[in-house]
Motif scaffolding. Structure first.
Motif, PDB file in Angstrom:
ATOM      1  N   VAL A 185       0.847  -1.181   0.000  1.00  0.00           N
ATOM      2  CA  VAL A 185       0.000   0.000   0.000  1.00  0.00           C
ATOM      3  C   VAL A 185       0.890   1.242   0.000  1.00  0.00           C
ATOM      4  N   ASP A 186       0.649   2.117  -0.995  1.00  0.00           N
ATOM      5  CA  ASP A 186       1.426   3.348  -1.142  1.00  0.00           C
ATOM      6  C   ASP A 186       0.678   4.539  -0.544  1.00  0.00           C
ATOM      7  N   ARG A 187      -0.615   4.626  -0.902  1.00  0.00           N
ATOM      8  CA  ARG A 187      -1.452   5.721  -0.407  1.00  0.00           C
ATOM      9  C   ARG A 187      -2.869   5.198  -0.230  1.00  0.00           C
ATOM     10  N   ILE A 188      -3.640   5.863   0.593  1.00  0.00           N
ATOM     11  CA  ILE A 188      -5.050   5.496   0.753  1.00  0.00           C
ATOM     12  C   ILE A 188      -5.926   6.704   0.452  1.00  0.00           C
ATOM     13  N   GLY A 189      -7.087   6.429  -0.166  1.00  0.00           N
ATOM     14  CA  GLY A 189      -8.022   7.494  -0.483  1.00  0.00           C
ATOM     15  C   GLY A 189      -8.898   7.844   0.694  1.00  0.00           C
ATOM     16  N   GLU A 190      -9.651   8.899   0.524  1.00  0.00           N
ATOM     17  CA  GLU A 190     -10.543   9.377   1.572  1.00  0.00           C
ATOM     18  C   GLU A 190     -11.562   8.297   1.948  1.00  0.00           C
ATOM     19  N   GLY A 191     -11.770   8.126   3.234  1.00  0.00           N
ATOM     20  CA  GLY A 191     -12.773   7.201   3.720  1.00  0.00           C
ATOM     21  C   GLY A 191     -12.321   5.760   3.859  1.00  0.00           C
ATOM     22  N   PRO A 246      -0.267   2.872   4.631  1.00  0.00           N
ATOM     23  CA  PRO A 246       0.917   2.723   3.794  1.00  0.00           C
ATOM     24  C   PRO A 246       1.908   1.727   4.396  1.00  0.00           C
ATOM     25  N   GLY A 247       2.431   0.853   3.525  1.00  0.00           N
ATOM     26  CA  GLY A 247       3.354  -0.188   3.976  1.00  0.00           C
ATOM     27  C   GLY A 247       2.719  -1.552   4.140  1.00  0.00           C
ATOM     28  N   ASP A 248       1.381  -1.621   4.175  1.00  0.00           N
ATOM     29  CA  ASP A 248       0.711  -2.926   4.300  1.00  0.00           C
ATOM     30  C   ASP A 248       0.973  -3.792   3.074  1.00  0.00           C
ATOM     31  N   ALA A 249       1.188  -5.083   3.298  1.00  0.00           N
ATOM     32  CA  ALA A 249       1.306  -6.053   2.205  1.00  0.00           C
ATOM     33  C   ALA A 249      -0.095  -6.539   1.845  1.00  0.00           C
ATOM     34  N   VAL A 250      -0.472  -6.362   0.582  1.00  0.00           N
ATOM     35  CA  VAL A 250      -1.838  -6.673   0.167  1.00  0.00           C
ATOM     36  C   VAL A 250      -1.859  -7.391  -1.185  1.00  0.00           C
ATOM     37  N   SER A 251      -2.978  -8.020  -1.458  1.00  0.00           N
ATOM     38  CA  SER A 251      -3.251  -8.588  -2.778  1.00  0.00           C
ATOM     39  C   SER A 251      -4.661  -8.190  -3.179  1.00  0.00           C
ATOM     40  N   VAL A 252      -4.986  -8.396  -4.452  1.00  0.00           N
ATOM     41  CA  VAL A 252      -6.208  -7.846  -5.030  1.00  0.00           C
ATOM     42  C   VAL A 252      -7.170  -8.947  -5.445  1.00  0.00           C
ATOM     43  N   VAL A 253      -8.402  -8.837  -4.980  1.00  0.00           N
ATOM     44  CA  VAL A 253      -9.499  -9.671  -5.480  1.00  0.00           C
ATOM     45  C   VAL A 253      -9.920  -9.127  -6.841  1.00  0.00           C
ATOM     46  N   PRO A 254     -10.060  -9.969  -7.859  1.00  0.00           N
ATOM     47  CA  PRO A 254     -10.438  -9.456  -9.184  1.00  0.00           C
ATOM     48  C   PRO A 254     -11.716  -8.625  -9.131  1.00  0.00           C
ATOM     49  N   LYS A 265      -5.463  -8.048   3.000  1.00  0.00           N
ATOM     50  CA  LYS A 265      -4.186  -8.316   3.654  1.00  0.00           C
ATOM     51  C   LYS A 265      -4.006  -9.833   3.684  1.00  0.00           C
ATOM     52  N   HIS A 266      -3.076 -10.329   2.913  1.00  0.00           N
ATOM     53  CA  HIS A 266      -2.889 -11.780   2.829  1.00  0.00           C
ATOM     54  C   HIS A 266      -1.923 -12.251   3.913  1.00  0.00           C
ATOM     55  N   TRP A 310       5.389 -12.607  -2.725  1.00  0.00           N
ATOM     56  CA  TRP A 310       4.629 -11.744  -3.634  1.00  0.00           C
ATOM     57  C   TRP A 310       4.064 -12.553  -4.794  1.00  0.00           C
ATOM     58  N   GLU A 311       4.861 -13.478  -5.315  1.00  0.00           N
ATOM     59  CA  GLU A 311       4.410 -14.290  -6.451  1.00  0.00           C
ATOM     60  C   GLU A 311       3.191 -15.127  -6.068  1.00  0.00           C
ATOM     61  N   ALA A 312       3.251 -15.758  -4.903  1.00  0.00           N
ATOM     62  CA  ALA A 312       2.125 -16.582  -4.460  1.00  0.00           C
ATOM     63  C   ALA A 312       0.898 -15.725  -4.180  1.00  0.00           C
ATOM     64  N   ALA A 313       1.101 -14.559  -3.567  1.00  0.00           N
ATOM     65  CA  ALA A 313      -0.027 -13.681  -3.243  1.00  0.00           C
ATOM     66  C   ALA A 313      -0.741 -13.203  -4.496  1.00  0.00           C
ATOM     67  N   ALA A 314       0.019 -12.987  -5.573  1.00  0.00           N
ATOM     68  CA  ALA A 314      -0.588 -12.552  -6.831  1.00  0.00           C
ATOM     69  C   ALA A 314      -1.323 -13.681  -7.528  1.00  0.00           C
ATOM     70  N   ALA A 315      -1.142 -14.901  -7.055  1.00  0.00           N
ATOM     71  CA  ALA A 315      -1.734 -16.080  -7.697  1.00  0.00           C
ATOM     72  C   ALA A 315      -2.905 -16.651  -6.918  1.00  0.00           C
TER      73      ALA A 315
END
Length: 329
Positions: free
Chosen positions: A70-76, A82-90, A113-114, A120-125
């Motif tokens: 996580v680089d930045r977070i939006g309002e709300g 920032p700094g959290d390790a995360v992965s994305v649900v499609p 947050k995985h 990183w490779e496994a989290a993206a998969a």
């Protein structure tokens, strides 16, 4: 400016370009992620080729899965920093939120947050394959102990995820693959049985394995002529879940088999799980628990650097992979 991957015309992998663009700050409710790895999916190759269910405005980005910091977070946005390790649900559409980039914005509801043990490779998969298999097998088919489940395209990332999930709930996974070349690898990954559809009598072997009970659940992304032997081996009241259309041949409707066995043939897209907050929460809990326990473990076929995205897409379309293709950023 940051590097992203886009295409300006439909075509083969060679139409993919790495370009510098300005990525806006995260909007309200969004999280900005500095990407470390991307998970590749056939849907992206189909979008690039002009054969997908979505029609992009060109030039278009693409990509469903990413993992990073996580680089930045939006309002709300709450629950991320920032700094959290995360992965994305499609997300529901990759046109609005394409993942192929060094920096991407995604709605916080699709960011997870995985487990920190994941690379990183496994989290993206993780999310496309396990959500697809979970939604079909657990949410819809209610797969459970004692069930036989036939998984076609078994060496794909979704196929391997389905085998792991079936084992986790006490079902018997039968891996269906075209030839016997991947038989041993499938057995080692957890398939109870392997059937090579181009070398064996598919219906006969499935009946032999499942016995009088029959195969209650079939998970298939292929369609085409394979429908008839699959349904022939199914149990009364069984369900076949179709989540793709890889075959270029017509798909027959086995009317008398469907009638005599009271079968359910159901089209399925993972977005019906992703679009329902309650079902998605249950899926996340199941998958994260499985990842933490080691019952679910992404299988990486091969990794490519970001600069070799064209080669990665060529490999994606080669049908040579066993598991997920990942691109590192």
């Amino acid at each position: 400016m940051t590097r992203v991957i886009r295409f300006h015309q439909h075509g083969g992998p060679e139409v993919l370009r790495i370009e510098d663009v300005a990525v806006p700050p995260p909007a309200q409710g969004e999280v900005q992620i500095r990407v470390k790895a991307l998970g590749l999916n056939r849907a992206e190759a189909m979008l690039r080729a002009g054969n997908y269910i979505e029609t992009p405005t060109l030039p278009s980005g693409l990509g469903y899965e990413a993992a990073g910091i996580v680089d930045r977070i939006g309002e709300g946005v709450q629950g991320f920093a920032p700094g959290d390790a995360v992965s994305v649900v499609p997300p529901p559409t990759m046109l609005r939120w394409p993942a192929y980039g060094e920096v991407v914005n995604f709605p916080a509801r699709f960011v997870v947050k995985h487990p920190p043990s994941l690379s990183w490779e496994a989290a993206a998969a993780v999310w496309m394959q396990y959500l697809t298999a979970y939604g079909a097998l657990i949410d819809i088919a209610k797969l459970g102990k004692g069930d036989f489940v036939a998984v076609t395209a078994a060496s794909s990332s979704v196929g391997l995820a389905a085998i792991q999930i079936a084992n986790r709930v006490g079902a018997t996974p039968i891996a269906v693959t075209r030839t016997s070349a991947k038989r041993q690898a499938l057995l080692e990954l957890g398939a109870a049985h392997v059937v090579a559809s181009a070398e064996e009598d598919l219906a006969g072997r499935l009946k032999e394995i499942a016995g009088p009970q029959g195969v209650r659940v079939v998970l298939d992304p292929i369609g085409g002529p394979i429908f008839e032997p699959l349904t022939d081996a199914m149990s009364h009241g069984g369900i076949l879940l179709e989540y793709g259309a890889l075959s270029s041949e017509p798909t027959p409707f086995p009317l008398f088999t469907v009638l005599s066995k009271a079968l359910t043939l159901r089209g399925y897209l993972v977005h019906e799980i992703i679009g329902d907050p309650t079902r998605l929460a249950a899926a996340k809990a199941f998958i994260l628990d499985g990842l933490a326990s080691g019952a679910l473990k992404p299988v990486i076929a091969r990794t490519f650097p970001f600069e070799q995205i064209v080669d990665a897409h060529r490999f994606l379309e080669s049908n040579q992979q066993f598991g997920k293709i990942v691109v590192t950023v």
